[in-house]
Scaffold this active site. Structure first.
Site, short mmCIF file in Angstrom:
data_model
loop_
_atom_site.label_atom_id
_atom_site.label_comp_id
_atom_site.label_asym_id
_atom_site.label_seq_id
_atom_site.Cartn_x
_atom_site.Cartn_y
_atom_site.Cartn_z
N HIS A 57 14.24 -23.81 -5.10
CA HIS A 57 15.68 -24.30 -5.47
C HIS A 57 16.53 -24.41 -4.09
O HIS A 57 16.58 -23.22 -3.60
CB HIS A 57 16.09 -23.66 -6.52
CG HIS A 57 17.88 -23.88 -6.89
ND1 HIS A 57 18.28 -25.00 -6.74
CD2 HIS A 57 18.65 -22.96 -6.66
CE1 HIS A 57 19.54 -25.05 -6.85
NE2 HIS A 57 19.97 -23.85 -6.77
N CYS B 53 22.06 -24.08 -12.38
CA CYS B 53 20.96 -24.81 -11.58
C CYS B 53 19.48 -24.75 -12.17
O CYS B 53 18.64 -25.64 -11.82
CB CYS B 53 20.59 -24.45 -10.05
SG CYS B 53 22.30 -24.79 -9.23
N GLU C 132 25.08 -28.91 -14.75
CA GLU C 132 26.25 -28.23 -15.13
C GLU C 132 27.59 -28.90 -14.88
O GLU C 132 28.54 -28.26 -14.72
CB GLU C 132 26.10 -26.87 -14.30
CG GLU C 132 25.94 -27.23 -12.83
CD GLU C 132 25.86 -25.98 -12.00
OE1 GLU C 132 26.86 -25.40 -11.46
OE2 GLU C 132 24.78 -25.26 -11.78
#
Length: 392
Positions: free
Chosen positions: A233, A111, A79
Site C-alpha cells: 500500500h 485504505c 473512505e
C-alpha cells in the site's frame, strides 16, 4: 479451481501538479518531496469527478458484455463516500448498466476497504465459480493547502474483476491479518480533509507489516526467497520503502537487489499519481505487472494492505499466463503521459472548488471534463451523474 483477478482497470483525472513546483511554492527543497517522500507528480481532482464517476471510468474500460451477464456482486471500497446511507456501489451499478439481480454495497476501513472487498469476492467466487465480482478501490486524498500532508494528496480509482480461471493472478492460500483501535489517521464527519499523525502512522504501518508477514510465512512455510516481488500500500512511495527495508535482512544480497528492482517497477504509477487510499496497493500491483520485464507465469507476489485506524493484511498471489496485457500498458501510459500540467495557483483554485459538506444546489462545469462519466450537478441534495454516452 483457481480464483483471482481477471482484469484491472484504472482511472485518474487529466490534471496533475509537479511536486517540484509545489515544493518551490511552499519554500521547500524539491528533494524533500522527490526523495524524502518519493513523489514526482500528483493527480488533481476536479469537482466534476468523485469516487462514483472515477470508479465508472475505470470499470468501463474493462467490462465486456460477458462480464455484465456474470457480475452479480459489486463491492465498493472507499473512505470518500458520497452519501452516509446510499452506497457508491448502487450509483455505479446504474451508471454501468449492470444487472439489478446483484448484491451491491460499500465497505469502509480507511485504505483497507478494497482488500476487504477482494477477499469477500474471492470467497464468493469459490462458491459460485460461474459468476464474477466487480471490486472497486476509489478515493480522493485531501489534507489541505499548505499542510504537512499536502504532498501526499492524489486520487483515482482501481476496478478489478474477480473470477474463476483468472487471466492476471490467482490467490495463493489464506491471508493473515491484524487490527487494533488506534488514532493514526481519521476524517471527521464534518470535514473533507483528513487528519493524520504521520510519524505514528508510519511506525504502525511497518509494525503491522512485520507481524502479518511473519505469520503468513510461518503459516505457509515460506521465506523471502519464495517471492518474486513484494508490493505495498503506497499512500506515498517512501512508506513502502520503509516496509520493504524491514524484511530485506532476511534475504541474500542478490535477492535484496532483485526485490528492490521489482519495488522500483511497482512504484512507477504511484509516484506519478499520488495517493489513492483504497486503490493504492492495486495501482502498485498494476505498475509492477506492466513495468517489470522480469516476471513470469507462476511467480509469487506478496501484497501488504494497510488501512489506518487500523487494519493490516498480508496475502500472496501467483501470476497467470496472460498477466501481461499490451492494451492495459498502452492505455495507462497514455493516461499518465497526456495529462494537463497545472500551475500551483490553478491547482489551489481547483482544490478550493471541491464540494463542501452542506446542502447546496449547484450546476458544475462538466463541459471541461472530457471523461466518459462525470458529476453534472447537485439538485435537492441529490447527485446528478451523466456520461458522454448520454450527452452525444
Amino acid at each position: 479451481m483457481k480464483v483471482g483477478i481477471d482484469k484491472i482497470g484504472f482511472y485518474s483525472p487529466k490534471f496533475y501538479i509537479d511536486t517540484s513546483d509545489l515544493a518551490i511554492a511552499r519554500n521547500e527543497d524539491p528533494n524533500k518531496y522527490l526523495i524524502g517522500i518519493g513523489q514526482k507528480k500528483q493527480a488533481v481532482i476536479p469537482n466534476t469527478q468523485d469516487v462514483v464517476t472515477m470508479a465508472a471510468n475505470a470499470s468501463y474500460k474493462i467490462i465486456s458484455h460477458d462480464d455484465i451477464d456474470k457480475i452479480d456482486l459489486i463491492i465498493f471500497g472507499t473512505e470518500t463516500g458520497v452519501d452516509n446511507s446510499k452506497s457508491a456501489a448502487i450509483y455505479l451499478q446504474n451508471l454501468l448498466s449492470l444487472k439489478s439481480s446483484a448484491r451491491a454495497f460499500e465497505i469502509k476501513q480507511a485504505c483497507y476497504g478494497a482488500t476487504a472487498g477482494l477477499q469477500m469476492a474471492k470467497e464468493y467466487i469459490i462458491n459460485h465459480p460461474d459468476k464474477k465480482a466487480l471490486v472497486i478501490g476509489a478515493d480522493v486524498a485531501r489534507y489541505g493547502i499548505n499542510t504537512p500532508g499536502e504532498v501526499t494528496q492524489g486520487g483515482g480509482a482501481i476496478a478489478m474483476i474477480v473470477s474463476s480461471n483468472p487471466s492476471i493472478a490467482s490467490f495463493d492460500g489464506d491471508s493473515t491479518f491484524h487490527s487494533d483501535d488506534i488514532m493514526d489517521f481519521w476524517r471527521p464527519l464534518y470535514s473533507t480533509e483528513a487528519l493524520v499523525d504521520g510519524h505514528y502512522s508510519n511506525n504502525v504501518y511497518v509494525d503491522f507489516f512485520k507481524k502479518t508477514w511473519k505469520e503468513y510465512n510461518d503459516k505457509n512455510q515460506l521465506s523471502i526467497d519464495d517471492y518474486s516481488a513484494l508490493v505495498f500500500h503506497l499512500p506515498y512511495v517512501k512508506m513502502g520503502i520503509k516496509g520493504l527495508r524491514a524484511v530485506l535482512s532476511e534475504a541474500t544480497e542478490d535477492k535484496q537487489i532483485s526485490l528492490k528492482n521489482e519495488f522500483n517497477f511497482s512504484k512507477t504509477y504511484n509516484e506519478n499519481i499520488g495517493n489513492l487510499y483504497t486503490g493504492s496497493l492495486y495501482l502498485s500491483l498494476l505498475s509492477l505487472i506492466n513495468e517489470s520485464s522480469n516476471l513470469k507465469y507462476g511467480d509469487r507476489i506478496g501484497l501488504f494492505s494497510y488501512g489506518s485506524g487500523a487494519q493490516g493484511e498480508f496475502f500472496s498471489m501467483k501470476l497467470e499466463k496472460s498477466f501481461k496485457n499490451a492494451k492495459s500498458i498502452n492505455d495507462l501510459n497514455n493516461l499518465i503521459a497526456n495529462r494537463e500540467k497545472l500551475s500551483v495557483e490553478e491547482y489551489e483554485n481547483i482544490f478550493n472548488q471541491w464540494l463542501p459538506i452542506k446542502n447546496i444546489d449547484i450546476d458544475l462545469n462538466w463541459q471541461r471534463d472530457d471523461s466518459t462519466f462525470f458529476l453534472k450537478s447537485i439538485k435537492n441534495s441529490q447527485r446528478i451523474y451523466s456520461s458522454r454516452l448520454e450527452e452525444k
